[in-house]
Design an enzyme around this catalytic site. Structure first.
Site: not given
Ligand code: NAD
Length: 483
Positions: A12, A15, A44, A179-180, A242, A342
């Site tokens: 949910t 990403l 969650r 590593d995107h 990266h 940045k």
């Molecule tokens: P987000 O905060 O939008 O989503 C977090 C997700 O984790 C949610 O689905 C939530 O339900 C779940 N979650 C939270 N607490 C939880 C728990 N206790 N147990 C199980 N699930 C739980 O985060 P995001 O932006 O989607 O990022 C996810 C990961 O990807 C992070 O590690 C972030 O560093 C990495 N990341 C994100 C991006 C990006 O563009 N958003 C880019 C690179 C890396």
């Protein structure tokens, strides 16, 4: 491709919404997913399958690179999806998940091939891996794989500890560290550019190359991520992963074969040959910067310390530039300059290879030849040569150019997920690479943390601190292509 189950922790999250569902959908419409598969999204909160599918559908409509012309394709894609509520620390939730996975495997006739994608905060990685193991989810008759997103630790010690804990549940060859930047088509193309062109191969060494410049500049600031970024900084967020991956891809030797082990071995050798920086050499070779309020169009942009969520005496690096030396017969004496920051003037990720000046003095005043590889936002390769203008007979630079702007280039996540589903780990970070990168970066991290080297302010909207320009001037060079 094997039939499989795709278990998405953080289903949910942001990403998942922006990248993962659109990637899966694009693979689906291109016929790259197996005839039968199961996707289980986890979050969650409590939610019905129907509500969850609606979310997935909306995210695809908003973020997908393309849509099938046929509505029934979307409906068919959604039939493969289910939702389950899960808290990372709740063992019961993993048992319910196992039951759902097994039910769907039976229903869809899928062997026990399971991919666990952890799109959640890294604080949950170890708990989830352990619960996957203890619940029986990880005990399969087929294959199991784990995908994790950076950060992989915040220093050498924490990275080692994370890896140790993950390795209790997954073997190294089962772990796919994203590593995107390794998903970016032009980074994936480096190998071909370097090794499939005898012309470049012949020049790819210290006899002909004067220096290599790798830049990843962003125009955005910390945006909503101050909580994370202020604890990380550019060194951890961009450089350790990266930037060093791009360095490895640029400087590696041609592998004898294109298999993952051969490529990894060549990449590892680059980091093994990277000259370590002694404590007293850091200040000379590393420039730490932080953006201040802006200039020009950026006049009203606040400085980093005025951003919401950032402490007013923060010493976090929003910019880093470094001079690296690779001590092997091909690269000794060729500085590799890397910088990332940045709130800079231009959004650009690029590699510029500067060739040595002409030894023939008659022509030596001309600009050097440059090979410019643009990685982002557009993909292009250009070779800048000197040529005589046919109209006026003067020497000028000409550009031999390739740009893929008009091509429908797949998103990196699409390529990476496709690789992981096929078990191709060439474009993922191997533990050896992660560990060697942390080892090299660790003394710099310590110098930053102990505030032993200057923090140079730079105006938002500029090309970074002057100190980064001076570092190249000392060597008789300049950053090319700065606007
Ligand atoms: P987000 O905060 O939008 O989503 C977090 C997700 O984790 C949610 O689905 C939530 O339900 C779940 N979650 C939270 N607490 C939880 C728990 N206790 N147990 C199980 N699930 C739980 O985060 P995001 O932006 O989607 O990022 C996810 C990961 O990807 C992070 O590690 C972030 O560093 C990495 N990341 C994100 C991006 C990006 O563009 N958003 C880019 C690179 C890396």
């Amino acid at each position: 491709m094997d039939k499989m189950t795709f278990v998405l922790f953080g289903g949910t999250g942001d990403l998942a919404k922006r990248k993962i569902y659109p990637a899966l959908y694009n693979l689906f419409i291109e016929g790259k997913l197996p005839e039968s598969f199961s996707i289980i999204g986890l979050g969650r909160g409590q939610m019905t399958d129907e509500d969850f599918k609606e979310r997935v559908k909306n995210s695809i409509h908003t973020f997908s690179r393309r849509m099938s012309k046929n509505d029934s394709t979307m409906e068919r894609f959604l039939t493969f999806i289910r939702y389950s509520k899960l808290d990372a620390a709740n063992k019961e939730d993993f048992h319910s998940l196992l039951k759902l996975v097994q039910d769907r495997e039976k229903e869809l006739n899928i062997p026990e091939n399971r991919l666990f994608y952890l799109s959640v905060s890294p604080t949950f990685f170890e708990t989830i891996a352990m619960n996957v193991k203890n619940s029986g989810l990880g005990t399969t008759k087929g294959w199991k794989r784990l995908i994790i997103e950076k950060p992989f630790g915040r220093d050498l010690e924490s990275a080692r500890s994370l890896n140790q804990n993950l390795s209790n549940a997954f073997a190294e060859e089962e772990i796919y560290r994203i590593d995107h930047y390794l998903g970016k088509p032009m980074v994936r193309n480096l190998e071909t550019l370097e090794f499939a062109n005898p012309v470049l191969q012949a020049l790819w060494n210290n006899k002909f190359i004067a220096n290599v410049q790798i830049t990843a500049s962003e125009t955005v600031g910390v945006e909503q991520r101050a909580g994370y970024y202020d604890q990380a900084g550019a060194l951890r967020d961009m450089f350790q992963n990266h930037m060093l991956q791009i360095l490895m891809m640029t400087a590696m030797h041609a592998p004898k074969q294109t298999g993952e082990n051969e490529i990894r071995a060549e990449k590892r050798k680059v980091l093994e040959s990277l000259r370590p920086l002694e404590k007293n050499e850091i200040e000379k070779n590393v420039i730490r910067g932080q953006y201040d309020s802006g200039i020009g169009e950026n006049e009203n942009v606040p400085g980093y310390r005025d951003e919401p969520g950032v402490s007013e005496d923060s010493l976090t690096d929003t910019f880093i530039a470094a001079r690296l030396q690779i001590d092997n017969p091909d690269w000794t004496g060729v500085p590799f300059y890397i910088r990332t920051g940045k709130k800079m003037k231009e959004k650009s990720t690029r590699i510029v290879v500067e060739f040595k000046a002409n030894e023939n003095e008659i022509y030596s005043d001309e600009d050097p030849n440059l090979l410019v590889i643009e990685i982002n936002p557009n993909e292009s390769v250009s070779l800048i040569l000197n040529s005589k203008n046919p109209a006026n007979g003067k020497m000028e630079s000409i550009n031999v150019d390739y740009a893929s702007e008009k091509l429908d280039v797949p998103d990196g996540y699409e390529l990476l997920i496709y690789d992981a589903l096929r078990g191709d780990s060439r474009f993922f970070s191997h533990w050896d690479e992660v560990e060697l990168a942390w080892e090299w970066v660790q003394p710099i991290l310590e110098a930053f943390e102990e505030n032993r080297i200057p923090l140079h302010k730079y105006a938002a909207g500029s090309n970074g601190p002057d100190a980064a320009n001076l570092m190249l001037e000392e060597d008789g060079f300049k950053w090319w292509l700065d606007k």
